[in-house]
Design an enzyme around this catalytic site. Structure first.
Site, PDB file in Angstrom:
ATOM      1  N   GLU A   1      68.832  29.632 -54.226  1.00  0.00           N
ATOM      2  CA  GLU A   1      69.452  30.440 -53.183  1.00  0.00           C
ATOM      3  C   GLU A   1      70.565  31.365 -53.682  1.00  0.00           C
ATOM      4  O   GLU A   1      71.742  31.187 -53.347  1.00  0.00           O
ATOM      5  CB  GLU A   1      69.998  29.535 -52.074  1.00  0.00           C
ATOM      6  CG  GLU A   1      68.925  28.732 -51.383  1.00  0.00           C
ATOM      7  CD  GLU A   1      69.442  27.909 -50.205  1.00  0.00           C
ATOM      8  OE1 GLU A   1      68.615  27.493 -49.376  1.00  0.00           O
ATOM      9  OE2 GLU A   1      70.668  27.679 -50.125  1.00  0.00           O
TER      10      GLU A   1
ATOM     11  N   GLU B   1      62.584  23.888 -49.404  1.00  0.00           N
ATOM     12  CA  GLU B   1      63.565  23.154 -48.592  1.00  0.00           C
ATOM     13  C   GLU B   1      63.292  23.427 -47.122  1.00  0.00           C
ATOM     14  O   GLU B   1      63.087  24.569 -46.723  1.00  0.00           O
ATOM     15  CB  GLU B   1      65.006  23.577 -48.892  1.00  0.00           C
ATOM     16  CG  GLU B   1      65.577  23.070 -50.191  1.00  0.00           C
ATOM     17  CD  GLU B   1      67.063  23.424 -50.355  1.00  0.00           C
ATOM     18  OE1 GLU B   1      67.732  23.665 -49.322  1.00  0.00           O
ATOM     19  OE2 GLU B   1      67.532  23.471 -51.499  1.00  0.00           O
TER      20      GLU B   1
END
Length: 444
Positions: A166, A355
């Site tokens: 991320e 995720e």
């Protein structure tokens, strides 16, 4: 909905991260990370909590790997703590640190679990931050040294690699808003950090591919479905700008499309940090792209917000039916929308949801955790993933965040995402009903 609906080659897993689980913050030669330093700063972490012990994964990794096996989960994603392997970021490696990850990898393989390794999940060595961290272009050579060492020693057994976790979050929250480590603010920090993170993906991706035989190289991106607050032109335009920043800033340079400056003109300032050949160095043909989605965002025009001229409308103000402990709206169609969005890019071989999960206020009663909200969240989101797959979209795997409750960054231990409950005083584990459901789903 049953597992077989997704096909025989769909990848099922669970994800975790070193800083959030390992503890042992200074054990066996580990150096401090930016998060070790940040958590000691007053007012930065809810409840003034820290991750010195966290889930004690460093000492209890065998127990937690056994839980992965007991839950019938075939793939376990975890990260390497850079300062555990290189206490000063570069230079002399810490053999005890590397040996720990050798044991974790071997422990997974002994249990029949495939290890998926993330090289950078936010815990930069503090020694490198003191030299500018991600704002210093030397981060590319620093990470190359670290990654080269790790990959050359684990790559004989680890075949699934991810470069960054991320980048939009660790550069945005850490180098622009200052709410995450290292706590820096402003575009003078954000733009160079973002550009260097974008360059790092391709550079380290090429390194991994050259080192690992029969491996797969990926990287992961946070993403949120962006909806305008109204049909008014100004809100629709604000949503387009927010989408460019939140969802497109990193994926498009990797795909050779450049930064999305046409839809967010403020990003043109990133060109100040570009050097000759950077345009050629940014793209890389990853074997897979990991997308990480939890919710949607509703965006309204806001001329007083610098650069973006847009603001997020909090879920609580929108009075949505369900909100997680993070204050996020429960909106399952968001994951379908993001799979569809990323599938629309023509040059991504495959997408994997690396995720997805939810934090709720769990209660232990008679030795059980009946987390009906989390269980339903997972069911509803998996139904959307199946919808995407049945629509022919490019999704090939799903990983739950996360195995155990852990240290959730600035939220401390308040936000519990785990399939397995952790008593942080005793380190006792209890499989939640959501974990039991996932186990049954994967065993069919």
């Amino acid at each position: 909905m049953v597992k077989e609906d997704f096909g025989p080659h769909f990848e099922w897993g669970v994800s975790s991260a070193a800083f959030q689980t390992e503890g042992a913050w200074d054990a066996d030669g580990k150096g401090p990370s930016i998060w070790d330093v940040f958590t000691n700063r007053k007012g930065k972490i809810k409840g003034a909590q820290h991750a010195c012990t966290a889930c004690n994964f460093y000492y209890g990794y065998q127990q937690d790997i056994a839980w992965v096996r007991k839950l019938n989960i075939p793939n376990f994603r975890f990260s390497i703590a850079w300062p555990r392997v290189f206490p000063k970021g570069v230079g002399k490696p810490n053999l005890k640190g590397l040996d720990f990850y050798n044991r974790v990898v071997d422990g997974c393989l002994e249990q029949g679990i495939t290890p998926w390794v993330t090289l950078y999940h936010w815990d930069l060595p503090q020694a490198l931050q003191e030299k500018g961290g991600w704002t210093n272009r030397d981060i590319l050579s620093w990470m190359e040294e670290y990654a080269g060492y790790v990959v050359s020693r684990l790559g004989d057994r680890v075949k699934r690699w991810m470069v960054l976790n991320e980048p939009a979050v660790f550069t945005g929250a850490g180098y622009f808003f200052g709410v995450h480590a290292p706590g820096l603010t402003g575009v003078r920090n954000f733009f160079p950090a973002a550009h260097h993170a974008a360059l790092a993906m391709g550079r380290i991706g090429r390194l991994i591919r050259s080192e690992v035989q029969n491996g797969e190289v990926g990287t992961t991106f946070s993403c949120s479905s962006i909806h305008p607050a109204s049909s008014r032109r100004r809100d629709v335009d604000a949503a387009i700008r927010a989408d460019a920043l939140i969802n497109r800033l990193f994926i498009e340079p990797v795909l050779g499309l450049g930064y999305p400056t046409a839809d967010l003109k403020a990003l043109a300032a990133i060109e100040k940090y570009m050097q000759a050949e950077d345009e050629k160095a940014l793209p890389f043909d990853f074997d897979f792209i990991g997308i990480q989605n939890y919710t949607r965002e509703v965006v309204a025009s806001s001329p007083f917000v610098p650069y973006l001229q847009a603001r997020l409308v909090p879920a609580i103000k929108r009075k949505v039916p369900a909100i997680t402990a993070m204050g996020w709206e429960v909106f399952p169609p968001a994951i379908y929308e993001m799979i569809k969005k990323f599938s629309s890019y023509p040059n991504i071989p495959k997408l994997i949801v690396t995720e997805n999960g939810a934090a709720f206020a769990d209660t232990v009663l008679d030795g059980q955790v009946k987390d009906a909200e989390r269980k339903q969240y997972l069911i509803d989101h998996l139904a959307q993933v199946l919808r995407a797959k049945q629509d022919g979209l490019n999704v090939h795997g799903y990983f739950v965040w996360t195995l155990t409750d852990n240290f959730e960054w600035a939220e401390g231990y308040h936000a519990r995402f785990g399939l397995v409950h952790v008593d942080f005083d005793t380190q006792q584990r209890i499989v939640k009903d959501s974990g039991k459901w996932y186990r049954t789903f994967l065993s069919r």
